[in-house]
Design an enzyme around this catalytic site. Sequence first.
Site, PDB file in Angstrom:
ATOM      1  N   ARG A 114       0.782 -16.277 -16.223  1.00 30.01           N
ATOM      2  CA  ARG A 114       0.035 -15.233 -15.533  1.00 30.01           C
ATOM      3  C   ARG A 114      -1.438 -15.397 -15.894  1.00 30.01           C
ATOM      4  O   ARG A 114      -1.781 -15.673 -17.057  1.00 30.01           O
ATOM      5  CB  ARG A 114       0.504 -13.829 -15.955  1.00 30.01           C
ATOM      6  CG  ARG A 114       1.804 -13.366 -15.329  1.00 30.01           C
ATOM      7  CD  ARG A 114       1.688 -13.133 -13.815  1.00 30.01           C
ATOM      8  NE  ARG A 114       2.933 -12.645 -13.239  1.00 30.01           N
ATOM      9  CZ  ARG A 114       3.885 -13.413 -12.709  1.00 30.01           C
ATOM     10  NH1 ARG A 114       3.735 -14.735 -12.676  1.00 30.01           N
ATOM     11  NH2 ARG A 114       4.965 -12.875 -12.189  1.00 30.01           N
ATOM     12  N   GLU A 157      -6.350 -12.753  -9.546  1.00 31.13           N
ATOM     13  CA  GLU A 157      -5.731 -13.377  -8.394  1.00 31.13           C
ATOM     14  C   GLU A 157      -5.784 -12.461  -7.172  1.00 31.13           C
ATOM     15  O   GLU A 157      -5.507 -11.258  -7.320  1.00 31.13           O
ATOM     16  CB  GLU A 157      -4.263 -13.658  -8.781  1.00 31.13           C
ATOM     17  CG  GLU A 157      -3.721 -14.916  -8.192  1.00 31.13           C
ATOM     18  CD  GLU A 157      -2.368 -15.269  -8.812  1.00 31.13           C
ATOM     19  OE1 GLU A 157      -2.323 -15.608 -10.016  1.00 31.13           O
ATOM     20  OE2 GLU A 157      -1.388 -15.177  -8.076  1.00 31.13           O
ATOM     21  N   HIS A 160      -0.929 -20.457  -7.153  1.00 28.47           N
ATOM     22  CA  HIS A 160       0.318 -19.793  -7.583  1.00 28.47           C
ATOM     23  C   HIS A 160       1.536 -20.367  -6.847  1.00 28.47           C
ATOM     24  O   HIS A 160       2.213 -19.649  -6.089  1.00 28.47           O
ATOM     25  CB  HIS A 160       0.219 -18.272  -7.418  1.00 28.47           C
ATOM     26  CG  HIS A 160       1.140 -17.525  -8.352  1.00 28.47           C
ATOM     27  ND1 HIS A 160       0.849 -16.276  -8.854  1.00 28.47           N
ATOM     28  CD2 HIS A 160       2.346 -17.857  -8.883  1.00 28.47           C
ATOM     29  CE1 HIS A 160       1.850 -15.877  -9.634  1.00 28.47           C
ATOM     30  NE2 HIS A 160       2.771 -16.826  -9.669  1.00 28.47           N
TER      31      HIS A 160
HETATM   32  C1  GLV Z   1       6.253 -16.058 -10.370  1.00 29.04           C
HETATM   33  O1  GLV Z   1       5.128 -16.064 -10.743  1.00 29.04           O
HETATM   34  C2  GLV Z   1       7.320 -15.338 -10.993  1.00 29.04           C
HETATM   35  O2  GLV Z   1       7.085 -14.590 -11.947  1.00 29.04           O
HETATM   36  O3  GLV Z   1       8.459 -15.465 -10.521  1.00 29.04           O
END
Ligand code: GLV
Length: 319
Positions: free
Chosen positions: A238, A267, A285
């Site tokens: 993250r 983001e 991402h």
């Molecule tokens: C993606 O970032 C997830 O947490 O599945």
Amino acid sequence: MSRVVVTGRVPDAAVEKLRAAHEVDAWPGPESIGREELLRRVAGADAVVSLLTERIDAELLDAAGPQLKVVANVAVGYDNIDVPACTGRGVVATNTPGVLTDATADIAFGLILMATRRLGEGERLIRSGQAWKWGMFFLLGSSLQGKTLGVVGMGGIGQATARRAKAFGMEIVYQSRSEIDPGIAAELGARRVDLDELLSVSDVVSLHCPYGPATHHLIGPEQLTAMKSSAYLVNTARGPIVDEAALASALREGRIAGAGLDVFEHEPQVHPELLELDNVVLVPHLGSATVETRTAMAMLAADNVLAVLSGERPPAPIG
Ligand code: GLV
């Protein structure tokens, strides 16, 4: 028959599975549902299937009403969900662990290769139309064999990334809240260390811990200074785990060699300084972004909903 609200587009198979047993109100997209529309649609829902871009907080739970039984996130990370607010209202929160482990580890390793072998720079160079030719010292990167990967957060995705690194001849150290299965540690030759040691010995640091107050800016100016100047930082976890402004300074000043980022602090915004730097690879991402993985995630979220609505324990409860 219960009412299930799906807050964004998910693979059809999952919606059909839910529709076979329940009334489903699925946001058609492709734009994400706005907050107001979301609050309006969840009113009276028994279940909410949420995407990681939506905040599931007290306001939303109250807008849904006391009949709400389950919030099923289509993601393994659940920092978008206020879990205590769910628990306090008797709402079960679920996520999708396991099914995206390999896809995310693939992206982590892809970023490791892209950063250390300067693949982004090479790609941009060719597309820019600049003249180039093979040269003994042209775009030299850094080899992985014999180097050390430091895994921060040795859950499933961290372990899967370590397994790939081992196949590339890397040594593994890791920092984790708990010791991993001794058999897996032995198979990977992985040694548990504290974060300070990990940062000082690793040639590549890859982040795989969950995000929360304890990991906010876990990697800041001090930690970047503790890394080798020849080392690389990779983040597929993250964005806010890394202080992005501090990372941009460290990259600009050559205090670390490079970075690969799949996630961003604010983001979808990316720190403007990062966009100017050649020694960072930026991807939007994509950790779990394969057809197979996204389908498996949505199906698991559907199974979580179906179980809770039938009064059973869901396959992937949070906590
Ligand atoms: C993606 O970032 C997830 O947490 O599945």
